[in-house]
Design a protein around this motif. Structure first.
Motif, PDB file in Angstrom:
ATOM      1  N   THR A 110       0.682  -1.162   0.039  1.00 63.16           N
ATOM      2  CA  THR A 110       0.042   0.007  -0.028  1.00 63.16           C
ATOM      3  C   THR A 110       0.752   1.370   0.185  1.00 63.16           C
ATOM      4  O   THR A 110       0.693   2.168  -0.785  1.00 63.16           O
ATOM      5  CB  THR A 110      -0.963  -0.131   1.155  1.00 63.16           C
ATOM      6  N   MET A 111       2.039   1.300   0.865  1.00 62.31           N
ATOM      7  CA  MET A 111       2.804   2.473   0.866  1.00 62.31           C
ATOM      8  C   MET A 111       3.533   2.480  -0.485  1.00 62.31           C
ATOM      9  O   MET A 111       3.704   3.783  -0.860  1.00 62.31           O
ATOM     10  CB  MET A 111       3.761   2.195   1.747  1.00 62.31           C
ATOM     11  N   TRP A 112       3.742   1.369  -1.220  1.00 62.11           N
ATOM     12  CA  TRP A 112       4.556   1.635  -2.447  1.00 62.11           C
ATOM     13  C   TRP A 112       3.534   2.075  -3.592  1.00 62.11           C
ATOM     14  O   TRP A 112       4.155   3.126  -4.291  1.00 62.11           O
ATOM     15  CB  TRP A 112       4.830  -0.075  -2.683  1.00 62.11           C
ATOM     16  N   GLN A 113       2.515   1.757  -3.403  1.00 60.62           N
ATOM     17  CA  GLN A 113       1.292   2.393  -4.352  1.00 60.62           C
ATOM     18  C   GLN A 113       1.099   3.705  -3.896  1.00 60.62           C
ATOM     19  O   GLN A 113       0.954   4.560  -5.043  1.00 60.62           O
ATOM     20  CB  GLN A 113      -0.032   1.530  -4.337  1.00 60.62           C
ATOM     21  N   GLN A 114       1.177   4.042  -2.634  1.00 64.81           N
ATOM     22  CA  GLN A 114       0.842   5.522  -2.560  1.00 64.81           C
ATOM     23  C   GLN A 114       2.184   6.489  -2.914  1.00 64.81           C
ATOM     24  O   GLN A 114       1.760   7.511  -3.561  1.00 64.81           O
ATOM     25  CB  GLN A 114       0.480   5.793  -0.970  1.00 64.81           C
ATOM     26  N   LEU A 115       3.047   5.983  -2.966  1.00 68.16           N
ATOM     27  CA  LEU A 115       4.506   6.641  -3.300  1.00 68.16           C
ATOM     28  C   LEU A 115       4.328   6.615  -4.815  1.00 68.16           C
ATOM     29  O   LEU A 115       4.828   7.763  -5.639  1.00 68.16           O
ATOM     30  CB  LEU A 115       5.500   6.070  -2.899  1.00 68.16           C
ATOM     31  N   ASN A 116       3.751   5.601  -5.625  1.00 70.97           N
ATOM     32  CA  ASN A 116       3.996   5.569  -6.922  1.00 70.97           C
ATOM     33  C   ASN A 116       3.025   6.718  -7.663  1.00 70.97           C
ATOM     34  O   ASN A 116       3.088   7.234  -8.673  1.00 70.97           O
ATOM     35  CB  ASN A 116       3.341   4.196  -7.471  1.00 70.97           C
ATOM     36  N   ARG A 117       1.751   6.742  -6.812  1.00 64.16           N
ATOM     37  CA  ARG A 117       0.901   7.760  -7.499  1.00 64.16           C
ATOM     38  C   ARG A 117       1.338   9.066  -7.530  1.00 64.16           C
ATOM     39  O   ARG A 117       0.714  10.033  -8.391  1.00 64.16           O
ATOM     40  CB  ARG A 117      -0.369   7.785  -6.493  1.00 64.16           C
ATOM     41  N   LYS A 118       2.354   9.737  -7.030  1.00 69.22           N
ATOM     42  CA  LYS A 118       3.003  10.840  -7.095  1.00 69.22           C
ATOM     43  C   LYS A 118       4.150  11.018  -7.904  1.00 69.22           C
ATOM     44  O   LYS A 118       4.796  11.995  -8.197  1.00 69.22           O
ATOM     45  CB  LYS A 118       3.759  11.059  -5.646  1.00 69.22           C
ATOM     46  N   LEU A 119       4.493  10.098  -8.730  1.00 73.97           N
ATOM     47  CA  LEU A 119       5.274   9.832  -9.789  1.00 73.97           C
ATOM     48  C   LEU A 119       5.276  10.890 -10.640  1.00 73.97           C
ATOM     49  O   LEU A 119       6.411  11.313 -11.459  1.00 73.97           O
ATOM     50  CB  LEU A 119       5.739   8.444 -10.303  1.00 73.97           C
ATOM     51  N   PRO A 120       4.013  11.187 -11.297  1.00 75.02           N
ATOM     52  CA  PRO A 120       3.763  12.194 -12.462  1.00 75.02           C
ATOM     53  C   PRO A 120       4.567  13.433 -12.158  1.00 75.02           C
ATOM     54  O   PRO A 120       4.916  14.204 -13.061  1.00 75.02           O
ATOM     55  CB  PRO A 120       2.181  12.246 -12.503  1.00 75.02           C
ATOM     56  N   TYR A 121       4.724  13.904 -10.902  1.00 68.00           N
ATOM     57  CA  TYR A 121       5.299  15.232 -10.505  1.00 68.00           C
ATOM     58  C   TYR A 121       6.757  15.074 -10.805  1.00 68.00           C
ATOM     59  O   TYR A 121       7.236  16.193 -11.178  1.00 68.00           O
ATOM     60  CB  TYR A 121       5.387  15.581  -9.125  1.00 68.00           C
ATOM     61  N   PHE A 122       7.285  13.861 -10.948  1.00 71.50           N
ATOM     62  CA  PHE A 122       8.913  13.836 -11.387  1.00 71.50           C
ATOM     63  C   PHE A 122       8.988  14.023 -12.853  1.00 71.50           C
ATOM     64  O   PHE A 122      10.041  13.890 -13.222  1.00 71.50           O
ATOM     65  CB  PHE A 122       9.512  12.432 -11.001  1.00 71.50           C
ATOM     66  N   TYR A 123       7.946  14.014 -13.684  1.00 72.13           N
ATOM     67  CA  TYR A 123       8.259  14.178 -14.989  1.00 72.13           C
ATOM     68  C   TYR A 123       7.471  15.742 -15.448  1.00 72.13           C
ATOM     69  O   TYR A 123       7.017  15.839 -16.562  1.00 72.13           O
ATOM     70  CB  TYR A 123       7.321  13.147 -15.693  1.00 72.13           C
ATOM     71  N   SER A 124       7.391  16.423 -14.547  1.00 75.91           N
ATOM     72  CA  SER A 124       6.954  18.016 -14.684  1.00 75.91           C
ATOM     73  C   SER A 124       7.922  18.842 -13.958  1.00 75.91           C
ATOM     74  O   SER A 124       8.823  18.404 -13.336  1.00 75.91           O
ATOM     75  CB  SER A 124       5.567  18.168 -14.067  1.00 75.91           C
ATOM     76  N   LEU A 125       7.555  20.124 -14.501  1.00 77.45           N
ATOM     77  CA  LEU A 125       8.515  21.297 -14.101  1.00 77.45           C
ATOM     78  C   LEU A 125       8.816  21.296 -12.514  1.00 77.45           C
ATOM     79  O   LEU A 125       9.659  21.944 -12.106  1.00 77.45           O
ATOM     80  CB  LEU A 125       8.033  22.506 -14.446  1.00 77.45           C
ATOM     81  N   GLN A 126       7.712  20.851 -11.719  1.00 76.54           N
ATOM     82  CA  GLN A 126       7.704  20.848 -10.365  1.00 76.54           C
ATOM     83  C   GLN A 126       8.759  19.961  -9.719  1.00 76.54           C
ATOM     84  O   GLN A 126       8.908  20.091  -8.615  1.00 76.54           O
ATOM     85  CB  GLN A 126       6.280  20.184  -9.570  1.00 76.54           C
ATOM     86  N   VAL A 127       9.351  19.197 -10.268  1.00 73.77           N
ATOM     87  CA  VAL A 127      10.571  18.465 -10.037  1.00 73.77           C
ATOM     88  C   VAL A 127      11.777  19.285  -9.353  1.00 73.77           C
ATOM     89  O   VAL A 127      12.662  19.028  -8.838  1.00 73.77           O
ATOM     90  CB  VAL A 127      11.008  17.203 -11.069  1.00 73.77           C
ATOM     91  N   LEU A 128      11.819  20.365 -10.102  1.00 71.49           N
ATOM     92  CA  LEU A 128      12.625  21.505  -9.815  1.00 71.49           C
ATOM     93  C   LEU A 128      12.593  21.968  -8.258  1.00 71.49           C
ATOM     94  O   LEU A 128      13.683  22.212  -7.807  1.00 71.49           O
ATOM     95  CB  LEU A 128      12.413  22.795 -10.518  1.00 71.49           C
ATOM     96  N   TYR A 129      11.353  21.826  -7.768  1.00 73.92           N
ATOM     97  CA  TYR A 129      11.201  22.016  -6.227  1.00 73.92           C
ATOM     98  C   TYR A 129      12.039  20.945  -5.459  1.00 73.92           C
ATOM     99  O   TYR A 129      12.805  21.234  -4.524  1.00 73.92           O
ATOM    100  CB  TYR A 129       9.865  22.165  -5.847  1.00 73.92           C
ATOM    101  N   LEU A 130      11.893  19.651  -5.750  1.00 72.37           N
ATOM    102  CA  LEU A 130      12.744  18.572  -5.208  1.00 72.37           C
ATOM    103  C   LEU A 130      14.235  18.702  -5.375  1.00 72.37           C
ATOM    104  O   LEU A 130      14.969  18.536  -4.506  1.00 72.37           O
ATOM    105  CB  LEU A 130      12.069  17.404  -5.680  1.00 72.37           C
ATOM    106  N   ILE A 131      14.456  18.944  -6.669  1.00 74.08           N
ATOM    107  CA  ILE A 131      16.008  19.196  -6.744  1.00 74.08           C
ATOM    108  C   ILE A 131      16.609  20.443  -5.782  1.00 74.08           C
ATOM    109  O   ILE A 131      17.758  20.184  -5.316  1.00 74.08           O
ATOM    110  CB  ILE A 131      16.216  19.709  -8.493  1.00 74.08           C
TER     111      ILE A 131
END
Length: 589
Positions: A110-131
Motif C-alpha cells: 500500500t505504501m509503495w502504491q501511495q508513493l507511485n501515485r506521486k510519480l507524475p510530479y517527477f516528469y513535470s517542472l515541479q521536480v525543480l522544487y525537489l531538486i
C-alpha cells in the motif's frame, strides 16, 4: 519540554515495536542501493564516455563533455535515478512513522502504491522544487543517511581555500552560506509533507514547509539537536565499550591483538550502521510528529502478535563473521611503515609568506621530503616563483606577472598572514635548496604569454644545476608536460588535475597530482598497476592526512608538513591496533 519528551518516548517506542519493519526497509534500501542505483550510475557514466569518445573527464574537457547532447540526456537520467531513490527511501520512513503514530495498520504494498501515485510530479517542472530541496538540504545533513550520498557532498578544498583567501571572499562565502542554510532549513519538511499527503503537489509541499517554519521550526530544530546530541553520546559510549577489550589485550597479550582488532572493528561497524539507521528512523518520527502535531498514541502489543520474525541473530552472526575475516585480513596488510612523501605546499606557510625563501628554509627544517613551488615565465624569459597571475592578492597592487621582468618582480614586497617577504627567482630557490639538500617539486603555471623557448630554457636551467634526475616538474597543461617528458625522459614529470572522473590510462608522464575529492580506492589501484605515482593535494586536516598516508599513496601535498610527518611516523608496526580501528571507522563514517 513535556511535549518533546513525549515525542521522543513515542518515537523510540514505535521504532522498537515495529523493529522488524524497519529492518526490512533498511535491508531493502541497501540491496536496492548496491544492486541497482550504484551499478546503473556506473553503467550510465561508462556509456557516456564511450559515446563521446572521452577516456576521462578533467577540468580541461569538462565543459565540452557536459555540453554533449547525449551527456545532457544521461545526466538528467542520473539525477532522476538519485531523486527517485531518495524519494522512495525517505518516503517509506515518513509514511511508516505517520501510520505508527496513529496506530493504524499499514502494508508495504500500500505504501509503495501511495508513493507511485506521486510519480507524475517527477516528469513535470515541479521536480525543480525537489531538486532545489535536495541540493539545499544535503550539505546541511552530511552527517545523516543516506550516507552513500551525503558524505560525497563536499566543496573541493582548493575552491574554498581560494574563496577564503581574501576578506571579501570570506564575507561573500558567509553571506551565501547563511542564505542557503536559512532556505534549506525552512524547506526541511517538504519531503515528509509531499510523501504523506496523497493529493498535495511538490509546490504546495514546499510552501507548506515555509508556512510551518513560522510557528514550529524552532521547536523542531531544538528537538533534532537533542536527538543528535544523544546519538553522539551513544556513539562515544559504544566505541569506548567496544574498544576496551582490544585496548587491554594488545598491551598484555599482543599475540591476540590482530584477531581481537578484527572482531572489534566488525562489532563497531555493525553498531555504527545500526545507530545511524536508528538516527534516520528517529528523525523521520520526530519530523512527522512535529509537522502533524499528532496525539501521542501507544498501540497495544496484541496488534503485533501476528508479525513473522526472521532469524535475526543468525543473520547478524553470519555478517559479523564475514566482516571479522575481512577486517583481520585488511588490518594484517596494514602492518607496514608507509613511504608516502610529505610535500610542503608552497613551502612552509606557517609563519612565512608562500613561495618564498624563508618558507623554503622552514619546510626543509621541518623535514619535508619535497617542497612544492609555483613558477611562471616573465616577459624577459626568466622564471619567477609566484602563484597568482597578478600581484593583487599578495602585494596589494596592480601588475600582471607575464608583463613584468624578473628584476622588477624581485624588488616587490609581498604580504601574507601578517608576514612580509620578497619575490624570488627560480635560481634563488634552487641554490638554497641545493645548499639545504632538499628536493623541489616545481609547478609550471601557464598564463598564455610564454615564449616559445619555455621548456628548453627550463630544462637547461635544471641541467645547469644538475638536478634533472632528482627534481619533479608538474603542470595542469597536459600537452606541455607530455612535450617536456619527450624532451627529457629522465626528468620526473607530472600532470595536475583539479578534478578527474573516469580511468586515467595511456599517460606518458611519471605521476599525477590530483585534488583529494576525486581520489578513491579504484584510482589508487589503477595508478599502481600503471606504476604511476599519485600526489594528492591539498591535505590540511589530520583525518585526510591519516587516510591517505595509511593508504601509502606516493605523496601528500600539505600546508602542515610537520603534522603530516608526525602522522607518518606513527604509522608503523609499533602502532597499536586500536588506533588503526578508530582510523578505519573515521574513514567509513
Amino acid at each position: 519540554m513535556q511535549k518533546a519528551h513525549q515525542i521522543m518516548r513515542q518515537a523510540i517506542y514505535n521504532i522498537y515495536t515495529y523493529r522488524i519493519d524497519y529492518i526490512r526497509v533498511f535491508v531493502m534500501i541497501r540491496v536496492c542501493q548496491f544492486s541497482l542505483v550504484i551499478p546503473v550510475s556506473t553503467l550510465v557514466f561508462n556509456v557516456m564516455l564511450n559515446v563521446t569518445g572521452y577516456t576521462h573527464i578533467t577540468e580541461q574537457n569538462l565543459q565540452s563533455f557536459l555540453m554533449h547532447p547525449f551527456v545532457i540526456a544521461m545526466m538528467i537520467l542520473l539525477v532522476m535515478v538519485v531523486l527517485l531513490f531518495i524519494y522512495y527511501e525517505m518516503g517509506f520512513l515518513f509514511i511508516m512513522a505517520f501510520n505508527q503514530q496513529r496506530g493504524t495498520r499499514y502494508r508495504f504494498l500500500t505504501m509503495w502504491q501511495q508513493l507511485n501515485r506521486k510519480l507524475p510530479y517527477f516528469y513535470s517542472l515541479q521536480v525543480l522544487y525537489l531538486i532545489v530541496y535536495i541540493a539545499l538540504l544535503l550539505p546541511l545533513a552530511s552527517f545523516l543517511p543516506p550516507l552513500w550520498l551525503t558524505q560525497g557532498i563536499v566543496i573541493p578544498h582548493f575552491m574554498t581555500n581560494e574563496i577564503m583567501g581574501t576578506p571579501t571572499g570570506r564575507i561573500l562565502y558567509a553571506a551565501v552560506a547563511s542564505i542557503l542554510v536559512m532556505v534549506g532549513i525552512r524547506s526541511m519538511l517538504t519531503l515528509p509533507i509531499f510523501t504523506i499527503q496523497p493529493k498535495i503537489s511538490l509546490r504546495q509541499s514546499f510552501l507548506q514547509s515555509w508556512r510551518f517554519s513560522r510557528r514550529g521550526l524552532f521547536k523542531l530544530l531544538v528537538l533534532l539537536a537533542m536527538v543528535l546530541t544523544i546519538h553522539l553520546l551513544l556513539l562515544i559510549v559504544v566505541t569506548v565499550v567496544g574498544a576496551l577489550p582490544l585496548f587491554f589485550l594488545e598491551r598484555f597479550m599482543p599475540s591476540a591483538a590482530l584477531l581481537t582488532a578484527g572482531f572489534t572493528l566488525a562489532f563497531l561497524e555493525m553498531a555504527f550502521v545500526v545507530l545511524f539507521s536508528l538516527l534516520q528512523a528517529i528523525f523521520s518520527q520526530v519530523m512527522v510528529a512535529m509537522t502533524y502535531d499528532v496525539r501521542v498514541f501507544a498501540p497495544t502489543r496484541n496488534a503485533f502478535k501476528n508479525k513473522r520474525y526472521f532469524p535475526l541473530p543468525l543473520v547478524l552472526c553470519v555478517i559479523f563473521s564475514i566482516l571479522s575475516m575481512i577486517n583481520i585480513f585488511s588490518l594484517e596488510k596494514s602492518l607496514y611503515a608507509p613511504d608516502t612523501k610529505i610535500i610542503a605546499h608552497r613551502g612552509y606557510t606557517a609563519g612565512n609568506v608562500e613561495n618564498t625563501i624563508s618558507g623554503l628554509v622552514s619546510a626543509a627544517n621541518a623535514g619535508a621530503d619535497l617542497i612544492e613551488l609555483d613558477i611562471q615565465q616573465t616577459v624577459d624569459g626568466e622564471f619567477v616563483v609566484f602563484h597568482d597571475r597578478t600581484l593583487r592578492r599578495l602585494a596589494g597592487k596592480n601588475g600582471v606577472i607575464a608583463n613584468m621582468t624578473l628584476s622588477e618582480l624581485k624588488t616587490i614586497t609581498i604580504y601574507e598572514n601578517g608576514m612580509s617577504d620578497k619575490i624570488s627567482s627560480l635560481d634563488d630557490f634552487i641554490e638554497i635548496a641545493k645548499a639545504l639538500d632538499v628536493t623541489l617539486l616545481i609547478e609550471l603555471k601557464v598564463h598564455g604569454k610564454e615564449r616559445e623557448d619555455l621548456l628548453p630554457r627550463l630544462v637547461e636551467k635544471l641541467r645547469a644545476y644538475k638536478v634533472l634526475d632528482t627534481y619533479y616538474v608538474q603542470s595542469s597543461d597536459a600537452q606541455l608536460m607530455t612535450q617536456l617528458k619527450n624532451i627529457t625522459p629522465h626528468l620526473r614529470v607530472g600532470i595536475v588535475y583539479a578534478l578527474n572522473i573516469g580511468p586515467l590510462d595511456h599517460l606518458t608522464v611519471d605521476f599525477i597530482a590530483l585534488e583529494a575529492s576525486w581520489v578513491d580506492e579504484s584510482l589508487i589501484a589503477e595508478l599502481n598497476a600503471q606504476h604511476l605515482d599519485l600526489f594528492i593535494w591539498t591535505l590540511n586536516k589530520d583525518r585526510s592526512l591519516q587516510e591517505f598516508i595509511e593508504k601509502n599513496v606516493s605523496g601528500v601535498i600539505t600546508d602542515h608538513p610537520d603534522i603530516a610527518l608526525e602522522i607518518r611516523a606513527k604509522q608503523s608496526e609499533q602502532q597499536y591496533f586500536l588506533q588503526r580501528v578508530l582510523n578505519r571507522l573515521s574513514f567509513i563514517f
